[in-house]
Design an enzyme around this catalytic site. Structure first.
Site, PDB file in Angstrom:
ATOM      1  N   GLY A  94      39.460  31.979  40.522  1.00 26.19           N
ATOM      2  CA  GLY A  94      39.873  33.208  41.196  1.00 26.19           C
ATOM      3  C   GLY A  94      39.944  33.009  42.694  1.00 26.19           C
ATOM      4  O   GLY A  94      39.080  32.365  43.283  1.00 26.19           O
ATOM      5  N   ARG A 118      44.520  28.651  36.182  1.00 30.53           N
ATOM      6  CA  ARG A 118      43.584  28.270  35.128  1.00 30.53           C
ATOM      7  C   ARG A 118      44.203  27.092  34.371  1.00 30.53           C
ATOM      8  O   ARG A 118      45.418  27.010  34.226  1.00 30.53           O
ATOM      9  CB  ARG A 118      43.345  29.435  34.161  1.00 30.53           C
ATOM     10  CG  ARG A 118      42.962  30.754  34.844  1.00 30.53           C
ATOM     11  CD  ARG A 118      41.581  30.736  35.421  1.00 30.53           C
ATOM     12  NE  ARG A 118      41.223  32.026  36.013  1.00 30.53           N
ATOM     13  CZ  ARG A 118      40.071  32.265  36.619  1.00 30.53           C
ATOM     14  NH1 ARG A 118      39.186  31.293  36.741  1.00 30.53           N
ATOM     15  NH2 ARG A 118      39.817  33.461  37.131  1.00 30.53           N
ATOM     16  N   ASP A 162      32.133  28.680  39.963  1.00 36.22           N
ATOM     17  CA  ASP A 162      31.356  27.954  38.957  1.00 36.22           C
ATOM     18  C   ASP A 162      32.223  27.037  38.096  1.00 36.22           C
ATOM     19  O   ASP A 162      31.920  25.863  37.903  1.00 36.22           O
ATOM     20  CB  ASP A 162      30.622  28.969  38.073  1.00 36.22           C
ATOM     21  CG  ASP A 162      29.810  28.309  36.975  1.00 36.22           C
ATOM     22  OD1 ASP A 162      30.324  28.198  35.844  1.00 36.22           O
ATOM     23  OD2 ASP A 162      28.674  27.881  37.238  1.00 36.22           O
ATOM     24  N   THR A 202      33.887  32.377  46.095  1.00 39.42           N
ATOM     25  CA  THR A 202      34.009  33.387  45.051  1.00 39.42           C
ATOM     26  C   THR A 202      33.462  34.699  45.578  1.00 39.42           C
ATOM     27  O   THR A 202      32.406  34.723  46.225  1.00 39.42           O
ATOM     28  CB  THR A 202      33.258  32.994  43.771  1.00 39.42           C
ATOM     29  OG1 THR A 202      33.133  34.143  42.920  1.00 39.42           O
ATOM     30  CG2 THR A 202      31.875  32.466  44.061  1.00 39.42           C
ATOM     31  N   ASP A 206      32.079  36.921  43.972  1.00 42.83           N
ATOM     32  CA  ASP A 206      30.895  37.319  43.215  1.00 42.83           C
ATOM     33  C   ASP A 206      29.589  36.832  43.846  1.00 42.83           C
ATOM     34  O   ASP A 206      28.512  37.307  43.489  1.00 42.83           O
ATOM     35  CB  ASP A 206      30.973  36.795  41.779  1.00 42.83           C
ATOM     36  CG  ASP A 206      32.041  37.494  40.961  1.00 42.83           C
ATOM     37  OD1 ASP A 206      32.373  38.652  41.295  1.00 42.83           O
ATOM     38  OD2 ASP A 206      32.549  36.896  39.999  1.00 42.83           O
ATOM     39  N   ASP A 211      27.905  34.140  43.358  1.00 46.40           N
ATOM     40  CA  ASP A 211      27.020  33.799  42.243  1.00 46.40           C
ATOM     41  C   ASP A 211      26.831  32.298  42.031  1.00 46.40           C
ATOM     42  O   ASP A 211      26.559  31.848  40.918  1.00 46.40           O
ATOM     43  CB  ASP A 211      27.541  34.427  40.939  1.00 46.40           C
ATOM     44  CG  ASP A 211      28.941  33.933  40.570  1.00 46.40           C
ATOM     45  OD1 ASP A 211      29.591  33.285  41.411  1.00 46.40           O
ATOM     46  OD2 ASP A 211      29.367  34.196  39.435  1.00 46.40           O
ATOM     47  N   ARG A 261      31.164  40.148  36.704  1.00 44.51           N
ATOM     48  CA  ARG A 261      31.009  40.012  35.255  1.00 44.51           C
ATOM     49  C   ARG A 261      29.583  39.619  34.878  1.00 44.51           C
ATOM     50  O   ARG A 261      28.991  40.177  33.962  1.00 44.51           O
ATOM     51  CB  ARG A 261      32.000  38.974  34.715  1.00 44.51           C
ATOM     52  CG  ARG A 261      31.997  38.820  33.199  1.00 44.51           C
ATOM     53  CD  ARG A 261      32.988  37.754  32.788  1.00 44.51           C
ATOM     54  NE  ARG A 261      32.682  36.473  33.412  1.00 44.51           N
ATOM     55  CZ  ARG A 261      33.505  35.427  33.437  1.00 44.51           C
ATOM     56  NH1 ARG A 261      34.701  35.524  32.897  1.00 44.51           N
ATOM     57  NH2 ARG A 261      33.138  34.299  34.009  1.00 44.51           N
TER      58      ARG A 261
END
Length: 319
Positions: A11, A72, A103, A125, A127, A129, A171
């Site tokens: 992303g 992707r 990740d 990212t 996120d 994360d 997510r």
């Protein structure tokens, strides 16, 4: 180390372009040739590799998204695909690779290191994360995008005396929801790291109404449930009508914040330094506001931990 390449994968995140710019210009400053891989790992498999010069990355530091584009790649997840990618690196005389992403991108880089390609990963990212770093590229910009939306929604929530549920990305990680909820003064924040307690949510809404509160803001990370699902539950259990707002991909775009531009520049330059030193299987990150390098394998040893003290604080301040 004479020639390196850089790719962006997964992303997109605001600040990726700033990181690409830093990699290219730092590499050239260090006397290295640098190439850009377009369309992520899929592009690597297909040999979409071009030499980049100083001018190639001019006027991109302020742009969101990624000039190298992203994609992707199911093929790259296979041993055959990874071998094709490795062969393309050899065909183009590439001695090392900088991977900018999250990740999944890091996992791909780890596989390439096993095949003999020196890789250094830069975390990007929204996120936030990635284990081992306090901040990822794109998080700050996305956070400010969400906060801006919360502020606007609060205006109409106040005018109409309504409860609004705002769904944000996340997510598996609740960083974006938590930081935005705390900064935006949300009454309730739902994150994947904490078990959802519907009775508690309803009690807070009812308690607020009883003391004359005219509106409420609930932030829910997409990994918990959708805003529509939560709205249905609240209406069924408490008879409270809500309005929902799903921010979606608006969170990914936009000009990167000053903070994201700075850390992207720092991370990208550090990645080149690490490659030039002959290191491989390394991730770049930040700890106590220092730019650090650490073993790429450490990223997968445990999940990134959310700051639960901040979560506790958000509940204390939203009484």
């Amino acid at each position: 180390m004479k020639k390196i390449a850089v790719l962006t994968s997964g992303g997109d995140a605001p600040g990726m372009n700033a990181a690409v710019r830093a990699v290219v210009r730092k590499a050239i400053y260090e006397g290295l040739e640098v190439a850009g891989v377009y369309n992520g790992y899929q592009g690597l498999i297909e040999g979409k590799i071009e030499r980049l010069e100083l001018g190639s990355v001019g006027d991109i530091i302020q742009r969101g998204g990624t000039m190298l584009r992203s994609a992707r790649s199911a093929e790259f997840r296979t041993p055959e695909g990874q071998k094709k990618a490795m062969q393309q690196l050899k065909n183009n005389g590439i001695d090392g690779l900088v991977v900018i992403g999250g990740d999944g991108s890091f996992r791909g880089a780890l596989e390439l290191t096993k095949l003999g390609c020196p890789c250094v990963c830069v975390p990007a990212t929204i996120d936030n994360d990635i284990n081992g770093t306090e901040f990822t590229i794109g998080f700050d910009t996305a956070l400010n995008t969400v906060i801006d939306a919360i502020d606007k929604i609060r205006d109409t929530a106040t005018s109409h005396e309504r409860t609004f549920i705002i769904e944000v990305m996340g997510r598996d990680a609740g960083d974006l929801a938590l930081w935005a909820g705390l900064a935006g003064g949300a009454e309730t924040i739902l994150i994947p790291e904490e078990k959802i307690e519907i009775p508690t949510i309803i009690d807070r809404l009812v308690s607020g109404t009883d003391r004359g509160k005219k509106h409420s803001i609930i932030i829910v990370a997409e990994g918990v449930m959708t805003a529509a699902e939560l709205a249905e539950i609240i209406n069924k259990e408490a008879g409270i009508e809500t309005r929902i707002s799903v921010l979606g991909h608006i969170q990914r775009g936009g000009s990167p914040s000053a903070r994201d531009r700075v850390i992207a520049s720092q991370y990208g330059a550090k990645a080149v330094e690490v490659l030039k030193e002959g290191k491989s299987g390394v991730a770049i990150g930040m700890k106590n506001y220092d730019v650090i390098e650490y073993n790429l394998k450490d990223v997968f040893e445990q999940s990134d931990e959310l700051d639960m003290k901040m979560y506790k604080l958000s509940k204390e301040l939203s009484i």
